[in-house]
Enzyme design. Structure first.
Site, short mmCIF file in Angstrom:
data_model
loop_
_atom_site.label_atom_id
_atom_site.label_comp_id
_atom_site.label_asym_id
_atom_site.label_seq_id
_atom_site.Cartn_x
_atom_site.Cartn_y
_atom_site.Cartn_z
N SER A 299 0.82 -1.05 -0.10
CA SER A 299 0.05 -0.06 0.20
C SER A 299 0.83 1.34 -0.02
O SER A 299 1.49 1.73 -0.96
CB SER A 299 -0.87 -0.07 1.18
N ASP A 310 10.72 5.34 -10.08
CA ASP A 310 10.24 6.14 -11.52
C ASP A 310 10.93 7.34 -11.70
O ASP A 310 11.12 7.52 -12.47
CB ASP A 310 8.71 6.38 -11.28
N LYS A 324 -0.53 -4.30 -3.32
CA LYS A 324 -1.92 -3.74 -2.77
C LYS A 324 -2.04 -2.40 -3.64
O LYS A 324 -1.27 -1.27 -3.05
CB LYS A 324 -2.01 -3.56 -1.40
#
Length: 443
Positions: A299, A310, A324
Site C-alpha cells: 500500500s 520512477d 496492494k
C-alpha cells in the site's frame, strides 16, 4: 417557406424516432435493472423473515443484518468491509499509533489468513512470524471457511494472554506452532539512526506520527554526524511496512523529491481522479539513496518506493512488494459504525498500477530466513588466515602510525560489516551500495 416547414417537420419526426428507438430501450433497460434490484431486495427480506421465524435457534436481528452487510462488502474485494462501532473506534486509535493485539497485518488468500507483515518490536515480530506466513489454526481451531473478520476476531484476546497459531511457511514442509503473548501495541512509526557513514530511516507504518518522526530523527542524526557533508547517503527501510495513511506516504515521498508527480488515483468516474505532485525541497540535498522493500511492503510503502523508483531518485533493493494498489475510503455510518470501501486504484508516476503486481526491485536481494524446525547447528567456520597470522612473519616497517591506525579502523569496520551481514543481510547490502554510489560522485 414550405421547404423550411417540411425540413422542420422531418427533424421533429426524426427526433421522435430516435427517442423511441434509442432512449426508449435505454429507459426500459434501467427500468428492468431497477425491477431486478427490487426483486432481489424482496428476496433478501423473505430470507430474513424465514430465518427469524424458522431457524432452529433464536437469532439476534442486528447481528444478522451486520453479517449480511459485511458479506456484501467482503464479496467485493479483500479490503472492503463493515466496521461495527468497536472496530471503527479501534481503527481510529490505530492511525494514532497505539492499539492492542499481536502486531500483524493480515489478509485472506485461498481460505487461510496470510500475514502481510509483522510490525517491528511487536509480540508477533518477536515470536518469529514472517511476512508471507499462512495461519491455518488459532489455538487448534481451523480458520478455513471463516471470513477474515471472523479469523481476526478469533485471534483477539486479553492483554497478557497466550495464543498458539499454526503456521505454514514456504520452504518448510511441515506446519509448526508459534506461541505469542498478546500485548499493547505501541508503534513508533519511524526511527532514524546512523549505520557507518549512512543514515538509515526505518518506517514501520504510515500513521499521523510517520513524517514528524522522520523529519525530527533525520535532523538529529545529521547534526550528530557533523552535517550532511559527512553523510554518504540514505537508506529508507520499508520492509514489512503494511501501509496506512496516503497523506503520510505523499509527505514522505515529497521529502526526497524536488518535483514531479508522486501518485495518481483513478476512481470509477473520471472526475474522481486525482494527481499529487511534489514540491521543491529534498531534505538530503540529493544524497545517494536506497529503498529496501520485501513481500511485506504494501500500500503506502509501494506508493513511496514506486515514486522514488520512477523518478530515478533511489535504487530499490530487496524482493517484490505485496501488490496492494487500491485506495480504501472509510465512510461513517449511522450507529457509530463505519464502512471501509475500495474507491480507487493508485498509479505510480510512470502510470503503472501496482495492484496484484507489486513493485519489482532494481536489484533482487533475498533475506535468508530461519527455519524454526531445524536444530541450530554449531558454527564451525574459521576466519581466513592472512600473512600477518603466520608465526615469524615480517612486519611492515614502511607504515606510519597514522597508516597503522587507519588499517585498524578499517579492520574494525570490516568486522562490524560482517556482523551486520549475519544480522540483516539486506540492510548490509544497502549500506554497501550507498558507500559505492557515494564514491562515484567523489571528485
Amino acid at each position: 417557406m414550405k421547404k423550411f416547414l417540411i425540413a422542420a417537420i422531418g427533424g421533429t419526426l426524426a427526433g421522435a424516432v430516435l427517442t423511441t428507438q434509442v432512449a426508449g430501450p435505454l429507459l426500459a433497460q434501467d427500468g428492468e435493472r431497477n425491477s431486478t434490484v427490487y426483486e432481489q431486495l424482496d428476496l433478501f427480506g423473505d430470507v430474513f423473515e424465514r430465518i427469524r421465524a424458522q431457524y432452529v435457534e433464536d437469532v439476534d436481528e442486528s447481528e444478522l443484518i451486520e453479517a449480511a452487510i459485511n458479506g456484501m462488502l467482503s464479496s467485493l474485494d479483500p479490503h472492503s468491509s463493515y466496521l461495527p462501532p468497536d472496530d471503527a473506534d479501534a481503527m481510529r486509535v490505530q492511525t494514532r499509533g497505539s492499539f492492542g493485539g499481536l502486531g500483524i497485518e493480515v489478509t485472506q488468500e485461498e481460505g487461510f489468513v496470510k500475514v502481510v507483515s509483522p510490525m517491528d518490536g511487536t509480540p508477533a515480530d518477536q515470536a518469529g512470524v514472517l511476512a508471507g506466513d499462512f495461519i491455518t489454526h488459532v489455538d487448534g481451531e481451523s480458520v478455513l471457511g471463516l471470513t477474515l473478520d471472523e479469523a481476526v476476531e478469533l485471534m483477539r484476546g486479553p492483554i497478557g494472554s497466550e495464543i498458539l497459531i499454526t503456521v505454514v511457511r514456504e520452504g518448510i514442509e511441515e506446519p509448526f506452532d508459534i506461541s505469542i503473548i498478546r500485548d499493547t501495541i505501541k508503534l513508533t512509526a519511524a526511527t532514524v539512526r546512523q549505520v557507518g557513514d549512512s543514515v538509515v530511516i526505518r518506517v514501520t507504518t504510515f500513521n499521523d506520527q510517520t513524517y514528524p518522526n522522520v523529519e525530527e530523527g533525520f535532523r538529529t542524526v545529521v547534526e550528530e554526524m557533523g552535517g550532511l557533508a559527512n553523510v554518504e547517503g540514505v537508506v529508507l527501510d520499508l520492509r514489512n511496512n503494511p501501509g496506512g495513511l496516503l497523506t503520510q506516504a505523499i509527505r514522505l515521498s515529497d521529502a526526497f523529491l524536488e518535483g514531479g508527480e508522486i501518485v495518481s488515483t483513478r476512481g470509477r468516474n473520471p472526475e474522481e481522479s486525482d494527481r499529487v505532485n511534489a514540491e521543491p525541497g529534498d531534505i538530503t540535498e540529493g544524497k545517494p539513496m536506497v529503498v529496501l522493500i520485501n513481500g511485506g511492503s504494501a500500500s503506502a510503502s509501494e506508493i513511496v518506493s514506486g515514486a522514488l523508483q520512477d523518478h530515478h531518485r533511489a535504487v530499490v533493493v530487496g524482493t517484490k512488494s505485496f501488490g496492494k494498489g487500491s485506495v480504501q475510503t472509510v465512510m461513517p455510518l449511522r450507529g457509530d459504525g463505519a464502512m471501509r470501501l475500495t474507491t480507487a486504484r493508485y498509479y505510480t508516476p510512470s502510470g503503472r498500477s501496482i495492484q496484484a503486481l507489486g513493485v519489482s526491485p532494481d536489484i533482487v536481494v533475498e533475506q535468508p530466513q530461519p527455519n524454526p524446525i531445524e536444530e541450530e547447528e554449531e558454527d564451525t567456520s574459521r576466519p581466513a588466515r592472512t600473512e600477518a597470522d603466520l608465526r615469524g612473519s615480517l612486519n611492515n616497517d614502511s607504515l606510519t602510525e597514522d597508516e597503522i591506525r587507519q588499517i585498524e579502523e578499517e579492520r574494525l569496520k570490516a568486522e562490524e560489516t560482517a556482523q551486520m551481514r549475519d544480522e540483516d543481510f539486506q540492510l548490509s547490502y544497502a549500506v554497501d551500495l550507498i558507500h559505492g554510489l557515494s564514491k562515484l560522485g567523489t571528485e
